[in-house]
Design an enzyme around this catalytic site. Sequence first.
Site, PDB file in Angstrom:
ATOM      1  NE  ARG A  69      18.044 -10.241  -4.618  1.00 18.13           N
ATOM      2  CZ  ARG A  69      18.513  -9.198  -3.943  1.00 18.13           C
ATOM      3  NH1 ARG A  69      19.620  -8.623  -4.313  1.00 18.13           N
ATOM      4  NH2 ARG A  69      17.861  -8.732  -2.896  1.00 18.13           N
ATOM      5  CD  GLU A 106      21.904  -2.638   3.440  1.00 18.43           C
ATOM      6  OE1 GLU A 106      21.939  -3.524   2.577  1.00 18.43           O
ATOM      7  OE2 GLU A 106      22.293  -1.477   3.246  1.00 18.43           O
TER       8      GLU A 106
HETATM    9  O1  LIG Z   1      24.076 -10.061   4.164  1.00 15.82           O
HETATM   10  P1  LIG Z   1      22.654  -9.717   4.450  1.00 15.82           P
HETATM   11  O2  LIG Z   1      22.514  -8.426   5.183  1.00 15.82           O
HETATM   12  O3  LIG Z   1      21.918 -10.832   5.109  1.00 15.82           O
HETATM   13  O4  LIG Z   1      21.928  -9.420   3.057  1.00 15.82           O
HETATM   14  C1  LIG Z   1      22.093 -10.203   1.915  1.00 15.82           C
HETATM   15  C2  LIG Z   1      20.803 -10.834   1.488  1.00 15.82           C
HETATM   16  O5  LIG Z   1      19.824  -9.824   1.202  1.00 15.82           O
HETATM   17  C3  LIG Z   1      19.306 -10.039  -0.113  1.00 15.82           C
HETATM   18  O6  LIG Z   1      18.190 -10.831  -0.134  1.00 15.82           O
HETATM   19  P2  LIG Z   1      16.784 -10.370   0.447  1.00 15.82           P
HETATM   20  O7  LIG Z   1      16.682 -10.824   1.851  1.00 15.82           O
HETATM   21  O8  LIG Z   1      16.606  -8.938   0.157  1.00 15.82           O
HETATM   22  O9  LIG Z   1      15.768 -11.260  -0.329  1.00 15.82           O
HETATM   23  P3  LIG Z   1      15.401 -11.477  -1.865  1.00 15.82           P
HETATM   24  O10 LIG Z   1      16.563 -12.217  -2.474  1.00 15.82           O
HETATM   25  O11 LIG Z   1      14.192 -12.320  -1.734  1.00 15.82           O
HETATM   26  O12 LIG Z   1      15.174 -10.151  -2.496  1.00 15.82           O
HETATM   27  C4  LIG Z   1      20.449 -10.720  -0.847  1.00 15.82           C
HETATM   28  O13 LIG Z   1      20.016 -11.416  -1.996  1.00 15.82           O
HETATM   29  C5  LIG Z   1      20.995 -11.623   0.218  1.00 15.82           C
HETATM   30  O14 LIG Z   1      20.263 -12.836   0.315  1.00 15.82           O
HETATM   31  N1  LIG Z   2      22.150  -3.040  -0.456  1.00 16.53           N
HETATM   32  C1  LIG Z   2      21.583  -4.154  -0.909  1.00 16.53           C
HETATM   33  N2  LIG Z   2      21.348  -4.323  -2.230  1.00 16.53           N
HETATM   34  C2  LIG Z   2      20.772  -5.458  -2.678  1.00 16.53           C
HETATM   35  N3  LIG Z   2      20.403  -6.458  -1.895  1.00 16.53           N
HETATM   36  C3  LIG Z   2      20.620  -6.332  -0.581  1.00 16.53           C
HETATM   37  N4  LIG Z   2      20.386  -7.148   0.438  1.00 16.53           N
HETATM   38  C4  LIG Z   2      20.761  -6.563   1.568  1.00 16.53           C
HETATM   39  N5  LIG Z   2      21.290  -5.362   1.319  1.00 16.53           N
HETATM   40  C5  LIG Z   2      21.212  -5.193  -0.030  1.00 16.53           C
END
Ligand SMILES: O=P(O)(O)OC[C@H]1O[C@H](OP(=O)(O)OP(=O)(O)O)[C@H](O)[C@@H]1O
Ligand SMILES: Nc1ncnc2[nH]cnc12
Length: 182
Positions: A69, A106
């Site tokens: 994202r 998470e």
């Molecule tokens: O602070 P953190 O606990 O590291 O979480 C935050 C990250 O998690 C989500 O991405 P995700 O890894 O779900 O990947 P995506 O963008 O491919 O859905 C979000 O877009 C951040 O990159």
């Molecule tokens: N709660 C949450 N919602 C969306 N993206 C995430 N990435 C990690 N935790 C998340």
Amino acid sequence: MDVEYIKDQLTFHRDFPKKGIVFLDIFPLLRDPITFETLITHFVHHVTSYTITKSPTRKIDVIVGLDARGFLLGPIIALRLGAAFVPVRKQGKLPGPCVGASYEKEYGVDIFEMQENAIQPGQSVIVIDDLIATGGSARAAGELVAKQGGKTLEYLFIIELMFFRAGTKLDAPAYSIVQSDD
Ligand SMILES: O=P(O)(O)OC[C@H]1O[C@H](OP(=O)(O)OP(=O)(O)O)[C@H](O)[C@@H]1O
Ligand SMILES: Nc1ncnc2[nH]cnc12
């Protein structure tokens, strides 16, 4: 004013992608061009009025965006600032020699990579992503910047979820437009 406008359009989904997680969806912000413009302008204004004063050259050289994202925001902000855009991707997605860093999130463990020499030693860098939850992704990205000799000046997010306030340490300040209170 713009903060309330942005906050109002963020939506939460319970038990996604698995039970117990309250998932924050930023895509509604991008569906409305005025909201999207407000968001980008907010970040650019923050960087030009605050972050840039901390760069020795008064310039941001590189915007680093996190898979996936962060890719939606980073290139637009990079273009507006006249900076390079460098992606951090999940392992196995980038060709050629890469540097890597593992992290816990998470809902799982992952490895991030950046192409070698994408950042030159001494360059001023901003890391951007949609949100910070545990801070694991941001910390791993900062590690990759440091491995290449770059200097992270700031981490930018649309929203900071409550976990982050619980104490993840980054090597530079984090700025979020919205603070979550759930
Ligand atoms: O602070 P953190 O606990 O590291 O979480 C935050 C990250 O998690 C989500 O991405 P995700 O890894 O779900 O990947 P995506 O963008 O491919 O859905 C979000 O877009 C951040 O990159
Ligand atoms: N709660 C949450 N919602 C969306 N993206 C995430 N990435 C990690 N935790 C998340």
